[in-house]
Design a protein around this motif. Structure first.
Motif, PDB file in Angstrom:
ATOM      1  N   GLY A 136      -4.411  12.163  12.949  1.00  0.00           N
ATOM      2  CA  GLY A 136      -3.735  11.532  14.069  1.00  0.00           C
ATOM      3  C   GLY A 136      -4.490  11.690  15.369  1.00  0.00           C
ATOM      4  N   PHE A 137      -5.457  12.603  15.429  1.00  0.00           N
ATOM      5  CA  PHE A 137      -6.366  12.745  16.558  1.00  0.00           C
ATOM      6  C   PHE A 137      -7.643  11.985  16.223  1.00  0.00           C
ATOM      7  CE2 PHE A 137      -4.725  17.147  18.101  1.00  0.00           C
ATOM      8  CZ  PHE A 137      -3.736  16.506  18.836  1.00  0.00           C
ATOM      9  N   THR A 138      -8.166  11.246  17.170  1.00  0.00           N
ATOM     10  CA  THR A 138      -9.418  10.540  16.889  1.00  0.00           C
ATOM     11  C   THR A 138     -10.567  11.523  16.663  1.00  0.00           C
ATOM     12  OG1 THR A 138      -9.813  10.248  19.273  1.00  0.00           O
ATOM     13  CG2 THR A 138      -8.725   8.443  18.090  1.00  0.00           C
ATOM     14  N   PHE A 139     -10.457  12.738  17.202  1.00  0.00           N
ATOM     15  CA  PHE A 139     -11.436  13.790  16.919  1.00  0.00           C
ATOM     16  C   PHE A 139     -11.482  14.067  15.419  1.00  0.00           C
ATOM     17  CE2 PHE A 139     -12.408  18.595  17.415  1.00  0.00           C
ATOM     18  CZ  PHE A 139     -13.778  18.382  17.396  1.00  0.00           C
ATOM     19  N   GLY A 140     -10.308  14.147  14.788  1.00  0.00           N
ATOM     20  CA  GLY A 140     -10.240  14.385  13.354  1.00  0.00           C
ATOM     21  C   GLY A 140     -10.582  13.163  12.535  1.00  0.00           C
ATOM     22  N   LEU A 141     -10.131  11.988  12.968  1.00  0.00           N
ATOM     23  CA  LEU A 141     -10.443  10.762  12.243  1.00  0.00           C
ATOM     24  C   LEU A 141     -11.947  10.545  12.164  1.00  0.00           C
ATOM     25  CD1 LEU A 141      -9.365   8.131  10.903  1.00  0.00           C
ATOM     26  CD2 LEU A 141      -9.471   7.092  13.179  1.00  0.00           C
ATOM     27  N   GLY A 142     -12.638  10.774  13.288  1.00  0.00           N
ATOM     28  CA  GLY A 142     -14.089  10.633  13.281  1.00  0.00           C
ATOM     29  C   GLY A 142     -14.764  11.695  12.446  1.00  0.00           C
ATOM     30  N   GLY A 143     -14.393  12.950  12.671  1.00  0.00           N
ATOM     31  CA  GLY A 143     -15.087  14.059  12.031  1.00  0.00           C
ATOM     32  C   GLY A 143     -14.810  14.216  10.552  1.00  0.00           C
TER      33      GLY A 143
END
Length: 551
Positions: A264-271
């Motif tokens: 749900g965080f774009t930090f996590g979606l990207g990584g």
């Protein structure tokens, strides 16, 4: 900028884009074009040889189908803490089946918004990819968010469908969103998404979306507490992989990614999804990824690339020597400022240099960073290739090196709020103003100073003080509330609440905290509650937050 012909049947996303004159200037020519080409044209990571993206582009197909074309279907893509391994071929089949359910059983058409909710699992990632291939718009939210928050986001984005892990459905159901069709997965009923998918074909030809069709809406909270929907295109999803990941992470097909940020965080979606899949690598998806759960998982699964927040690195320091981290080669930190002392302590105990970075939901991922020998502890780094940054005053004029000002950036991705008047505040003169105060050193390195607004950053989470205040004020005994960030050695900041109660009400801090946990995601709950007889205000009644901070 003239938009390309959309493949969306539901035209709401494009209609809600801000007017063109409010967009930032986009830098759509990725860096080092000549170096990107491989012997057959595209670079090994799938980036186009000429540095541009085609007019028709579906990021789900690029991340899944094109990666299989380059590396084969038998490579691992997702792993779980329980030892389950999905291959790219198995993932493509599951994504195809789910996409068929979306379009045939649930009636989703290109452009519809589909809310995704659940713990970090391969099935949640498969749902996201299925939404991409079906040409719909993914709105991935946190499993921890409560019904009040979910209802607001559904209203703003006019969400019609939801795919939800059965374990996370209660708060979504309680939101009572009019017209929302919720389909759960992981249950036993005949309407379970995975049961429906089992009867569907594996193959699903991706909708030929435009490169500038909206692919996802990521919500972030502003200082007012009302969430803002950040609209990102199919090309944006690939651009963050072809800039930060390609040039600083330099992932390899045999890498194993892992981390604490949820999808749900774009930090996590990207990584955890975009970066590894763009490189043909795999990721370990952990439902529970607290620091002391991360360490044994990193060792057991031979993780090579780690994404987490400074708080987690600080917490793991005490136990890091008890685990074999010899496979780990890349550590990425974002979400809050990384203190130089944390960087140094981690380096001394592991020999690994943390790649610090700053990103924003509005810009999808990291845009200032440094890796390897270019790292300077205590600084964030330099603009990622493909991005530009400067420090400006409140009028938008560049300030001299060494003087603090507002961070302004631009690159291949820019802020496009969903029908939100705050667009003109974030984007000025073609630049994105992130709300951070920075100093640019004479050698071109950017050094974080503070948040320029009242946003509280605690353990990598962005928390809007007024949103917590609103939750407190919903308690029948609370007359007034003010929330600020209090400096904390481990979390960067913690939420501190100052509360005025009704006359005769009992001052019970834990009861108030428990109440807020029922209203908001737990990470937004105050860790400190201070009871006052009155809040400090000006003669005109304006709250004096600075007096609370000085206390």
């Amino acid at each position: 900028m003239e938009l390309k012909t959309s493949a969306h049947v539901d035209t709401f996303p494009r209609e809600q884009l801000p007017p063109a004159h409010q967009w930032p200037k986009l830098l759509l020519d990725p860096p080092q074009r000549a170096e990107r080409a491989g012997p057959d044209g595209p670079a090994a990571d799938g980036a186009p040889a000429d540095g541009t993206y085609p007019n028709r582009l579906n990021c789900g197909a690029e991340l899944l189908d094109r990666t299989i074309e380059r590396f084969g279907a038998d490579r691992p893509v997702f792993r779980t803490g329980a030892g389950e391994v999905w291959t790219y071929g198995e993932l493509r089949a599951e994504v195809g089946r789910i996409a068929h359910v979306l379009t045939s059983d649930l009636g989703v058409v290109p452009g519809n918004r589909v809310l995704l909710r659940g713990p970090t699992t391969p099935h949640l990632a498969a749902c996201w990819l299925a939404v991409m291939k079906a040409g719909a718009v993914a709105v991935t939210v946190l499993a921890a968010q409560r019904s009040h928050e979910l209802a607001t986001m559904c209203e703003i984005a006019r969400i019609s469908h939801a795919l939800c892990d059965i374990r996370s459905v209660d708060d979504l159901a309680k939101a009572e969103v009019p017209g929302l069709r919720i389909t759960t997965y992981g249950g036993e009923g005949p309407g379970d998404l995975l049961r429906l998918a089992a009867a569907r074909p594996d193959d699903y030809p991706a909708v030929e979306t435009s490169s500038d069709d909206v692919a996802l809406i990521a919500f972030t909270s502003g200082t007012t507490g009302r969430p803002k929907g950040c609209m990102h295109f199919h090309r944006d999803v690939l651009a963050i992989a072809d800039t930060f990941s390609r040039h600083l992470l330099k992932p390899q097909p045999d890498d194993v990614f892992a981390g604490s940020p949820p999808l749900g965080f774009t930090f996590g979606l990207g990584g955890l999804v975009i970066f590894p899949m763009r490189a043909g690598a795999s990721s370990l998806l952990l439902e529970q990824a607290a620091p002391r759960q991360l360490l044994p998982a990193l060792a057991e699964h031979r993780v090579t690339v780690l994404f987490t927040a400074p708080t987690a690195y600080r917490t793991m320091l005490d136990d890091v020597g008890a685990h074999d981290l010899s496979a780990l080669r890349r550590c990425v930190s974002a979400g809050e400022n990384l203190p130089a002392s944390t960087w140094q302590d981690w380096y001394e105990r592991t020999g690994l240099r943390i790649i610090n970075g700053i990103g924003a939901t509005e810009l999808l991922h990291i845009f200032i960073s440094a890796a390897d020998d270019a790292i300077r502890p205590g600084t964030t780094g330099q603009p990622v290739p493909g991005w530009q940054a400067r420090v400006v005053d409140t009028a938008g004029r560049p300030v001299p090196d060494g003087e603090p000002g507002l961070l302004a950036v631009r690159g291949p991705v820019g802020c496009r709020y969903l029908a939100d008047e705050r667009q003109s505040e974030y984007v000025r003169d073609g630049w994105n103003l992130t709300g951070d105060a920075y100093i640019r050193d004479p050698d071109g390195y950017f050094r974080y100073v503070a948040r320029a607004d009242d946003m509280i950053i605690s353990a990598g989470y962005n928390i809007a003080g007024p949103e917590v205040e609103d939750a407190l004020l919903r308690h029948p005994d609370v007359m007034e509330a003010a929330v600020i960030g209090r400096t904390d050695d481990r979390r960067g900041q913690v939420v501190a609440a100052y509360v005025v109660l009704r006359e005769g009400a009992e001052r019970h801090a834990e009861a108030l905290k428990e109440f807020v946990r029922g209203e908001l995601a737990p990470y937004k709950c105050p860790r400190e509650v201070v009871f006052l007889d009155a809040l400090p205000r000006t003669p005109t009644g304006k709250l004096q937050r600075f007096r609370l901070r000085e206390e």
